[in-house]
Design an enzyme around this catalytic site. Structure first.
Site, PDB file in Angstrom:
ATOM      1  N   CYS A   1      -8.084  -2.328  -8.588  1.00 11.80           N
ATOM      2  CA  CYS A   1      -8.806  -1.391  -7.739  1.00 11.80           C
ATOM      3  C   CYS A   1      -9.938  -2.086  -7.000  1.00 11.80           C
ATOM      4  O   CYS A   1     -11.003  -2.355  -7.574  1.00 11.80           O
ATOM      5  CB  CYS A   1      -9.353  -0.240  -8.587  1.00 11.80           C
ATOM      6  SG  CYS A   1     -10.334   0.947  -7.649  1.00 11.80           S
TER       7      CYS A   1
ATOM      8  N   CYS B   1     -13.176  -0.090  -6.712  1.00 11.08           N
ATOM      9  CA  CYS B   1     -13.917  -0.013  -7.977  1.00 11.08           C
ATOM     10  C   CYS B   1     -14.681  -1.303  -8.249  1.00 11.08           C
ATOM     11  O   CYS B   1     -15.825  -1.280  -8.714  1.00 11.08           O
ATOM     12  CB  CYS B   1     -12.969   0.241  -9.153  1.00 11.08           C
ATOM     13  SG  CYS B   1     -11.839   1.614  -8.955  1.00 11.08           S
ATOM     14  N   ASP B   2     -14.052  -2.446  -7.981  1.00 11.18           N
ATOM     15  CA  ASP B   2     -14.576  -3.720  -8.461  1.00 11.18           C
ATOM     16  C   ASP B   2     -14.932  -4.733  -7.390  1.00 11.18           C
ATOM     17  O   ASP B   2     -15.443  -5.811  -7.707  1.00 11.18           O
ATOM     18  CB  ASP B   2     -13.541  -4.359  -9.410  1.00 11.18           C
ATOM     19  CG  ASP B   2     -13.212  -3.450 -10.593  1.00 11.18           C
ATOM     20  OD1 ASP B   2     -14.117  -2.748 -11.069  1.00 11.18           O
ATOM     21  OD2 ASP B   2     -12.042  -3.442 -11.018  1.00 11.18           O
TER      22      ASP B   2
END
Length: 309
Positions: free
Chosen positions: A136, A139-140
């Site tokens: 992701c 997300c990261d």
């Protein structure tokens, strides 16, 4: 029978929330189990959605899901942020148990559990998950500022991940096992015109290197079989999805890939009163708008079933 619900929706995302909107407006008073971690589905991990009708300037994936959720709630859907962990779909009354041990009975069930990220299948990929390996970018991506990272895949998801990651990384290397991308033309044009993106064709990842965190990848040329190693501090895997159908094995008919089989263009499964929609069914189009459309169909199919039973 007073404690038996008309319809329970398992899963959320565009399919589940749309089913909840339609079922609520039909006065079916649905319960929707959104999921404890996966509430909102895959769009919670995407950035700008440009092709959902009605949003001229695009909309962020999480915002779109939040709007759908609020719309379902407005019409009276009961939203529970928990997972269904066990179900018995046989018989006229279906029984479902959630992660807190609560049991709910329903005359009909709509399955909208969506899909999960597909893994390459490497031991070190799993071991270094969260330590440089991710599925992701939204997300990261922030954690990879000013680094050189790799994205594996060749479809829209991979190209979108690579493009997004250029906001943070010094260089993004898109690794694909073929010599052409499967992504849409507009996505390819954006990627090829981005000076931070490098393409590594006819290449597959055969190992993830590093002890405590990712330090590089072992690569193999898919044409001549030669193997090389290259330094990377991050690996983003974007090679597709697998349906979240683990709970449905031996419950409803699944195809060889694990997707739920439905009757023709309907959402009916092989079990009366059980309907399936979204990415749990669709392995062809896999778009937010088609998922929402099938959620609408599922609610209408459930309403028709309940009227005749």
């Amino acid at each position: 029978m007073s404690d038996v619900r008309e319809v329970v929706i398992v899963g959320s995302g565009p399919a589940g929330y749309t089913a909840a909107i339609y079922a609520s407006r039909a006065q079916l008073k649905p319960i929707i189990y959104e999921g404890s971690v996966t509430a909102g589905g895959a769009l919670m991990n995407t950035t700008e959605v440009e092709n959902f009708p009605g949003f001229v300037d695009g909309v962020m994936g999480p915002d779109l899901m939040d709007n759908m959720r609020k719309q379902a709630k407005r019409f009276g859907a009961e939203l529970i942020t928990d997972d269904i962990v066990e179900m018995d779909l046989t018989g006229d009354i279906k029984t479902l148990t959630d992660g807190s041990g609560n049991v709910v009975k329903a005359k009909s069930v709509i399955l909208a559990t969506g899909s999960a990220y597909r893994e390459i299948g490497l031991v070190n990929e799993k071991r270094l998950s969260g330590h440089g390996v991710s599925w992701c970018a939204t997300c990261d991506g922030f954690f990879f500022r000013d680094q050189t990272i790799a994205v594996v895949g060749g479809g829209d998801s991979a190209v979108e991940e690579a493009t997004f990651l250029t906001r943070f990384a010094t260089k993004v290397v898109l690794i694909h096992r073929r010599d052409t991308l499967r992504a849409s033309k507009i996505m390819i044009e954006r990627a090829t015109s981005n000076p931070k993106i490098e393409f590594l064709w006819n290449t597959e990842v055969i190992d993830v290197l590093g002890e405590a965190k990712v330090s590089g990848l072992k690569l193999r040329n898919t044409v001549d079989g030669t193997e090389t190693e290259r330094a990377f501090t991050g690996l983003f895997v974007a090679i597709g999805h697998i349906p979240r159908s683990e709970l449905l094995v031996n419950q409803v008919t699944l195809n060889s890939e694990g997707y739920v089989e439905v009757d023709g263009r309907s959402t009916r499964t092989n079990i009366p009163g059980v309907f399936a929609c979204g990415d749990l069914v669709d392995f062809t189009y896999r778009q937010a708008i088609t998922a929402a459309g099938s959620g609408c169909q599922a609610a209408l199919d459930a309403e028709k079933y309940l009227t005749h039973h």
